[in-house]
Design a protein around this motif. Structure first.
Motif, PDB file in Angstrom:
ATOM      1  N   GLU A 176      52.155  39.924  45.367  1.00 43.72           N
ATOM      2  CA  GLU A 176      52.485  41.441  45.442  1.00 43.72           C
ATOM      3  C   GLU A 176      51.131  41.878  44.682  1.00 43.72           C
ATOM      4  O   GLU A 176      50.603  41.432  43.694  1.00 43.72           O
ATOM      5  N   PRO A 177      50.938  43.075  45.280  1.00 44.69           N
ATOM      6  CA  PRO A 177      49.982  43.885  44.642  1.00 44.69           C
ATOM      7  C   PRO A 177      49.809  44.119  43.302  1.00 44.69           C
ATOM      8  O   PRO A 177      48.829  43.916  42.552  1.00 44.69           O
ATOM      9  N   TYR A 178      50.954  44.388  42.680  1.00 43.85           N
ATOM     10  CA  TYR A 178      51.218  44.496  41.144  1.00 43.85           C
ATOM     11  C   TYR A 178      50.670  43.210  40.452  1.00 43.85           C
ATOM     12  O   TYR A 178      50.265  43.275  39.254  1.00 43.85           O
ATOM     13  N   LEU A 179      50.853  42.113  40.976  1.00 50.18           N
ATOM     14  CA  LEU A 179      50.558  40.632  40.286  1.00 50.18           C
ATOM     15  C   LEU A 179      48.869  40.742  40.486  1.00 50.18           C
ATOM     16  O   LEU A 179      48.322  40.189  39.398  1.00 50.18           O
ATOM     17  N   VAL A 180      48.668  40.937  41.582  1.00 51.54           N
ATOM     18  CA  VAL A 180      46.959  40.938  41.630  1.00 51.54           C
ATOM     19  C   VAL A 180      46.384  41.910  40.650  1.00 51.54           C
ATOM     20  O   VAL A 180      45.251  41.668  40.136  1.00 51.54           O
ATOM     21  N   SER A 181      46.683  43.083  40.584  1.00 49.03           N
ATOM     22  CA  SER A 181      46.269  43.987  39.760  1.00 49.03           C
ATOM     23  C   SER A 181      46.314  43.683  38.308  1.00 49.03           C
ATOM     24  O   SER A 181      45.383  44.108  37.518  1.00 49.03           O
ATOM     25  N   SER A 182      47.255  43.187  37.946  1.00 46.66           N
ATOM     26  CA  SER A 182      47.489  42.802  36.467  1.00 46.66           C
ATOM     27  C   SER A 182      46.859  41.553  35.984  1.00 46.66           C
ATOM     28  O   SER A 182      46.800  41.062  34.919  1.00 46.66           O
ATOM     29  N   SER A 183      46.521  40.619  36.985  1.00 45.40           N
ATOM     30  CA  SER A 183      45.613  39.516  36.765  1.00 45.40           C
ATOM     31  C   SER A 183      44.385  39.194  37.076  1.00 45.40           C
ATOM     32  O   SER A 183      43.745  38.700  36.100  1.00 45.40           O
ATOM     33  N   VAL A 184      43.775  39.874  38.304  1.00 45.29           N
ATOM     34  CA  VAL A 184      42.418  39.707  38.584  1.00 45.29           C
ATOM     35  C   VAL A 184      41.696  40.574  37.836  1.00 45.29           C
ATOM     36  O   VAL A 184      41.868  41.842  37.759  1.00 45.29           O
ATOM     37  N   ILE A 185      40.649  40.177  36.941  1.00 45.18           N
ATOM     38  CA  ILE A 185      40.029  41.014  36.088  1.00 45.18           C
ATOM     39  C   ILE A 185      38.394  41.029  36.626  1.00 45.18           C
ATOM     40  O   ILE A 185      37.688  42.320  36.348  1.00 45.18           O
ATOM     41  N   GLY A 186      38.045  40.158  37.644  1.00 42.73           N
ATOM     42  CA  GLY A 186      36.673  40.467  38.132  1.00 42.73           C
ATOM     43  C   GLY A 186      36.469  39.684  39.107  1.00 42.73           C
ATOM     44  O   GLY A 186      37.141  38.560  39.601  1.00 42.73           O
ATOM     45  N   VAL A 187      35.653  39.754  40.379  1.00 49.00           N
ATOM     46  CA  VAL A 187      35.353  39.211  41.420  1.00 49.00           C
ATOM     47  C   VAL A 187      33.879  39.136  41.687  1.00 49.00           C
ATOM     48  O   VAL A 187      33.197  40.327  41.633  1.00 49.00           O
ATOM     49  N   ILE A 188      33.332  38.061  42.030  1.00 53.53           N
ATOM     50  CA  ILE A 188      31.622  38.123  42.286  1.00 53.53           C
ATOM     51  C   ILE A 188      31.685  37.121  43.531  1.00 53.53           C
ATOM     52  O   ILE A 188      32.003  36.278  44.003  1.00 53.53           O
ATOM     53  N   ALA A 189      30.902  38.156  44.569  1.00 55.57           N
ATOM     54  CA  ALA A 189      30.505  37.772  45.680  1.00 55.57           C
ATOM     55  C   ALA A 189      29.028  37.455  45.743  1.00 55.57           C
ATOM     56  O   ALA A 189      28.306  37.876  45.015  1.00 55.57           O
ATOM     57  N   GLN A 190      28.563  36.282  46.304  1.00 52.83           N
ATOM     58  CA  GLN A 190      27.350  35.897  46.370  1.00 52.83           C
ATOM     59  C   GLN A 190      26.893  35.174  47.575  1.00 52.83           C
ATOM     60  O   GLN A 190      27.525  34.748  48.699  1.00 52.83           O
ATOM     61  N   ARG A 191      25.537  35.494  47.807  1.00 50.74           N
ATOM     62  CA  ARG A 191      24.839  34.462  48.966  1.00 50.74           C
ATOM     63  C   ARG A 191      23.506  33.806  48.305  1.00 50.74           C
ATOM     64  O   ARG A 191      23.118  34.457  47.475  1.00 50.74           O
ATOM     65  N   LEU A 192      23.186  32.921  49.158  1.00 48.62           N
ATOM     66  CA  LEU A 192      21.711  32.203  48.507  1.00 48.62           C
ATOM     67  C   LEU A 192      20.778  32.438  49.673  1.00 48.62           C
ATOM     68  O   LEU A 192      20.901  32.524  50.669  1.00 48.62           O
ATOM     69  N   VAL A 193      19.472  33.051  48.998  1.00 47.78           N
ATOM     70  CA  VAL A 193      18.511  33.090  49.848  1.00 47.78           C
ATOM     71  C   VAL A 193      17.109  32.562  49.263  1.00 47.78           C
ATOM     72  O   VAL A 193      17.288  31.996  48.056  1.00 47.78           O
TER      73      VAL A 193
END
Length: 568
Positions: free
Chosen positions: A442-459
């Protein structure tokens, strides 16, 4: 350096060109009577002329081209046409091949004896060109010492006796297990396999691929994410080589129809190395991949991963939050686990109880309780999280959120006061939010639990010893969305040197995209806005994309344009 009948004319030519004086020539000729050395060597030794000026002058006089080997783009297959012992004996190196004509750099292109012997050994028609003795010696040292295959080096040691190859005909099935073990334990096969592993470790490879084909057994190693072929082994040795690896990994050498997994622990160059070995049956035999784990290597700190100063400060604040979910996203092999290990190591302390559930445990961290999933015993990510919650944790890391059940358990842990780290396979940071919702959370669970996301690639990092500077054109600046004119920028492309094994790159760094979920973004998530809209808002709030981070690293000379454009 040149046939003696040319000495006088060479000296006169150098005088005519104003390169040396008559007095200097006379002194050199006197020295020659005593030493017997060539006039050119004497002129260089006396300091009247430098080596490159001399060779350049000889090139013009004799109308034989001069090649600057310092900037020459060598083809290793061509170089190896001349055996190393002969290249060193006559100070020559092959630089190009067209049909049956081999072009060879030498400081003495009129030495017919050497030309004839090269023709006899290589079976090519030899065309000599000028280069300096120093440049040729440096090229020989670079290209032979760094690129001799394990097989070549063993042969040169004079102890290489291909017992397995001589005793078994090509294509012969070694059905007798005792015969197979005997072949695998022969000194030549043992040395060959050891040399392949040692080379890979020396070159900081992450994987070794041993690949059977119709007519040969190929070996490739992965360096900084890219595979390079390093060996081509006779097909006759295939059963023995693969069996040797399987014996080392404590696998069943009689079983060739099913995939197997094993491990090899050994010490290479005073480093504790673990090889995770996987076999897979193919139509030409068993394919083997060995993942190299260096137990002696230290964990990277956050400041070594490639964060910009501002982004590092922002990420450090995020991982010190008391609860919530922090996700690392990106494709397989993008360094997600390394980033999470660095984060856990940063916040590890005697006051915190940190537990992990991984597949597999790659590096051990002191004072952190690490567990590996065990499908046979029923210990998977979702069930493991449930049991971890009974261990009074402060911080937890779960290797990957793959399904709704694992996602729900992670969210429950975050909402009950725990800090949870995990990974997802998405293209960018915003994609992690929409992926969880697509799983059924549920979107409300995502919004209240996820505090940050880091995306990455290696070069890959440009080799600092040989990278080549250039001025970008206007079109490239437009592609990278950089302001100003080309003269405002200096970019770099890969060169070649012995430090990077002539690859042009050495090591890798990460490109990062850090999304911190604030109140405005939380509201948008609850309202189920699309990923596109969510990203637009995040960009307005200062989100720096993977491409943008990559462009910064191009401008700083850290990596090349091709690396960034390929991965973002």
């Amino acid at each position: 350096m040149v046939d003696k009948r040319f000495y006088k004319s060479v000296g006169e030519y150098l005088i005519e060109e104003g390169i040396i004086t008559s007095w200097q020539l006379e002194e050199a000729l006197k020295e020659q009577v005593n030493s017997g050395d060539s006039l050119g060597k004497i002129l260089v030794r006396l300091g009247y002329i430098d080596e490159e000026t001399l060779i350049s002058a000889l090139s013009k006089q004799l109308k034989i081209p001069f090649v600057d080997l310092k900037t020459y783009n060598f083809d290793l297959e061509v170089v190896n046409i001349i055996p190393q012992t002969m290249a060193e004996k006559y100070n020559v190196i092959a630089i190009s091949k067209i049909g049956k004509v081999l072009t060879v750099a030498t400081a003495d292109p009129l030495n017919i004896m050497v030309i004839d012997e090269l023709h006899s050994i290589t079976k090519y028609n030899i065309t000599p060109v000028f280069s300096t003795e120093t440049q040729i010696k440096e090229a020989i040292a670079r290209f032979y010492s760094q690129h001799r295959t394990a097989t070549q080096r063993i042969k040169e040691e004079s102890t290489y006796v291909p017992a397995a190859e001589t005793e078994f005909e090509a294509g012969e099935a070694l059905e007798d297990i005792n015969e197979l073990k005997r072949a695998a334990d022969s000194s030549s096969v043992v040395k060959l396999v050891d040399a392949i592993i040692n080379d890979a470790v020396k070159k900081n490879a992450s994987d070794i691929h041993v690949e059977p084909d119709e007519k040969a057994l190929f070996v490739r190693i992965r360096i900084d994410g890219v595979l390079y072929e390093v060996e081509k082994i006779s097909q006759k040795l295939q059963p023995a080589v693969i069996s040797r690896i399987k014996i080392m990994a404590d696998m069943d050498i009689a079983e060739r129809r099913l995939p197997q997994d094993g491990r090899i622990g050994l010490k290479v160059q005073n480093r504790d190395i673990e090889l995770r070995v996987s076999t897979f049956p193919t139509i030409y035999g068993e394919n083997v991949v060995m993942r190299i784990l260096d137990k002696s290597s230290a964990l990277l700190g956050l400041e070594e991963l490639g964060f910009s100063k501002s982004k590092l400060e922002e990420f450090r604040k995020l991982i010190k939050r008391p609860h919530g979910i922090i996700l690392a996203t990106g494709p397989t092999g993008s360094g997600k686990t390394t980033t999470l290990y660095a984060a856990l190591n940063e916040i590890n302390s005697v006051e915190k109880n940190i537990l992990t559930l991984e597949e597999p445990v790659e590096y051990k961290i002191g004072r952190i309780r690490q567990t590996q999933v065990n499908p046979k015993a029923g210990l998977m990510f979702a069930s493991g999280l449930k049991f971890m919650l009974r261990q009074d944790p402060d911080i937890m890391m779960v290797g990957e959120i793959r399904d709704m059940e694992t996602a729900e358990m992670a969210i429950r842990a975050a909402l009950t006061g725990h800090l949870v780290f995990s990974t997802l396979h998405t293209n960018d940071a915003v994609g992690a939010v929409t992926r969880l919702i697509d799983m059924g959370v549920e979107p409300y669970l995502v919004s209240s639990s996820v505090i940050g996301v880091i995306a990455q690639r290696l070069v890959r990092l440009l080799c600092s010893k040989c990278k080549i500077a250039y001025t970008p054109d206007k079109g490239l600046l437009q592609t990278l969305e950089l302001p100003g004119s080309p003269k405002d920028y200096t970019f770099y492309r890969p060169g070649k040197c012995k430090e990077c094994f002539n690859i042009g790159y050495k090591g890798r760094t990460a490109l990062f995209e850090l999304l911190v979920i604030d109140e405005e973004l939380q509201k948008l998530i609850v309202d189920r806005v699309s990923g596109v809209e969510l990203k637009k808002v995040a960009l307005k709030k200062g989100l720096k994309t993977l491409r943008s981070d990559g462009v910064d690293k191009i401008v700083k000379g850290i990596t090349s344009v091709s690396e960034v454009l390929q991965l973002t």
